[in-house]
Design a protein around this motif. Structure first.
Motif, PDB file in Angstrom:
ATOM      1  N   GLU A 169       0.837  -1.202   0.000  1.00 16.01           N
ATOM      2  CA  GLU A 169       0.000   0.000   0.000  1.00 16.01           C
ATOM      3  C   GLU A 169       0.875   1.256   0.000  1.00 16.01           C
ATOM      4  OE1 GLU A 169      -2.958  -0.406   3.200  1.00 16.01           O
ATOM      5  OE2 GLU A 169      -2.792  -2.571   2.861  1.00 16.01           O
ATOM      6  N   ASP A 170       1.983   1.240   0.743  1.00 13.00           N
ATOM      7  CA  ASP A 170       2.929   2.365   0.733  1.00 13.00           C
ATOM      8  C   ASP A 170       3.577   2.488  -0.644  1.00 13.00           C
ATOM      9  OD1 ASP A 170       2.893   3.654   3.268  1.00 13.00           O
ATOM     10  OD2 ASP A 170       4.040   2.015   4.149  1.00 13.00           O
ATOM     11  N   LEU A 171       4.046   1.360  -1.177  1.00 12.31           N
ATOM     12  CA  LEU A 171       4.751   1.379  -2.465  1.00 12.31           C
ATOM     13  C   LEU A 171       3.863   1.876  -3.599  1.00 12.31           C
ATOM     14  CD1 LEU A 171       6.879  -1.888  -2.227  1.00 12.31           C
ATOM     15  CD2 LEU A 171       7.720   0.472  -2.243  1.00 12.31           C
ATOM     16  N   ALA A 172       2.554   1.680  -3.485  1.00 10.10           N
ATOM     17  CA  ALA A 172       1.624   2.124  -4.518  1.00 10.10           C
ATOM     18  C   ALA A 172       1.642   3.647  -4.685  1.00 10.10           C
ATOM     19  CB  ALA A 172       0.208   1.644  -4.197  1.00 10.10           C
ATOM     20  N   VAL A 173       2.032   4.376  -3.634  1.00  8.13           N
ATOM     21  CA  VAL A 173       2.068   5.844  -3.712  1.00  8.13           C
ATOM     22  C   VAL A 173       3.492   6.407  -3.627  1.00  8.13           C
ATOM     23  CG1 VAL A 173      -0.294   6.143  -2.868  1.00  8.13           C
ATOM     24  CG2 VAL A 173       1.602   6.091  -1.237  1.00  8.13           C
ATOM     25  N   MET A 174       4.478   5.525  -3.560  1.00  8.85           N
ATOM     26  CA  MET A 174       5.875   5.970  -3.507  1.00  8.85           C
ATOM     27  C   MET A 174       6.436   6.092  -4.917  1.00  8.85           C
ATOM     28  SD  MET A 174       7.101   3.690  -0.199  1.00  8.85           S
ATOM     29  CE  MET A 174       8.806   4.193  -0.096  1.00  8.85           C
ATOM     30  N   ARG A 175       7.475   6.909  -5.031  1.00  6.28           N
ATOM     31  CA  ARG A 175       8.160   7.070  -6.315  1.00  6.28           C
ATOM     32  C   ARG A 175       9.203   5.951  -6.467  1.00  6.28           C
ATOM     33  NH1 ARG A 175       6.740  11.982  -4.711  1.00  6.28           N
ATOM     34  NH2 ARG A 175       6.415  13.647  -6.217  1.00  6.28           N
ATOM     35  N   PRO A 176       9.498   5.590  -7.727  1.00  6.11           N
ATOM     36  CA  PRO A 176      10.592   4.630  -7.920  1.00  6.11           C
ATOM     37  C   PRO A 176      11.913   5.280  -7.486  1.00  6.11           C
ATOM     38  CG  PRO A 176       9.484   5.137 -10.021  1.00  6.11           C
ATOM     39  CD  PRO A 176       8.865   5.998  -8.965  1.00  6.11           C
ATOM     40  N   VAL A 177      12.849   4.465  -7.056  1.00  8.91           N
ATOM     41  CA  VAL A 177      14.162   4.977  -6.659  1.00  8.91           C
ATOM     42  C   VAL A 177      14.901   5.412  -7.921  1.00  8.91           C
ATOM     43  CG1 VAL A 177      16.339   4.447  -5.497  1.00  8.91           C
ATOM     44  CG2 VAL A 177      14.231   3.397  -4.680  1.00  8.91           C
ATOM     45  N   ASN A 178      15.430   6.638  -7.905  1.00  8.92           N
ATOM     46  CA  ASN A 178      16.200   7.148  -9.035  1.00  8.92           C
ATOM     47  C   ASN A 178      17.376   6.199  -9.279  1.00  8.92           C
ATOM     48  OD1 ASN A 178      17.927   8.606 -10.755  1.00  8.92           O
ATOM     49  ND2 ASN A 178      17.319  10.573  -9.883  1.00  8.92           N
TER      50      ASN A 178
END
Length: 188
Positions: A169-178
């Motif tokens: 659920e957190d990852l769904a709204v997090m940005r991918p790591v540059n």
């Protein structure tokens, strides 16, 4: 609101090689899932602060939209009532590189980042309690194992869920790591 909170904990002085050093630990907690990242360090310098952030992003598999920090010098240079907060330019550049917003809690308002304050206490009471430290280089592998087998798989006291089960659920709204790592080296 914030998506993650960050803080340093200080444990005790340990022997590292032939010297005695104060042992610090960095904690980042994702606010929704309570997924926790912990890393031990011998300093709270900018290089260590940014490096710990990078390792946390890699550990979680993403970058939170907002990160709440205390008023530590690596993050906040100046704070005056009625004026904008002056953030450390290096930390601002780092935040821009990874695409997150910095949120600073109020002066002497540690309760505003209660999730990470509680996590620091949890690390001290659970991981560090009774731990006999003999070698610094064994500490981070040990805390990684503890995160994977205890901290992030326990039923969390407040959410009543396992942090690892809520991470998606957190990852769904997090940005991918540059994929382009930020250069955290200090130039002297």
């Amino acid at each position: 609101g914030e998506a993650a909170q960050v803080d340093w904990g200080i444990y005790k002085t340990i022997e590292v090689g032939t010297t005695r050093r104060k042992l610090n630990f960095f904690v980042m907690v994702l606010c929704h899932s309570r997924m926790m990242y912990v890393e031990f360090s011998l300093a709270q310098s900018m290089e260590h602060f940014l490096g710990c952030h990078q390792h946390a992003f890699e550990f979680f598999g993403g970058v939170p939209e907002n990160i709440m920090i205390d008023n530590l010098k690596t993050g906040v240079l100046q704070r005056k009532t009625g004026h904008d907060i002056v953030f450390n330019p290096k930390y601002l550049d780092f935040a821009h590189h990874y695409g997150f917003n910095i949120k600073a809690c109020g002066v002497r308002k540690g309760n505003e980042k209660g999730r990470v304050e509680n996590a620091v206490g949890y690390v001290k009471k659970n991981f560090l309690n009774g731990l006999e430290l003999t070698r610094f280089d064994a500490l981070n592998p040990a805390v990684k194992s503890w995160m994977d087998t205890i901290a992030n798989v326990r039923i969390h006291g407040e959410t009543r869920k396992k942090p690892v089960d809520c991470l998606a659920e957190d990852l769904a709204v997090m940005r991918p790591v540059n994929p382009n790592t930020y250069d955290i080296a200090r130039i002297e």
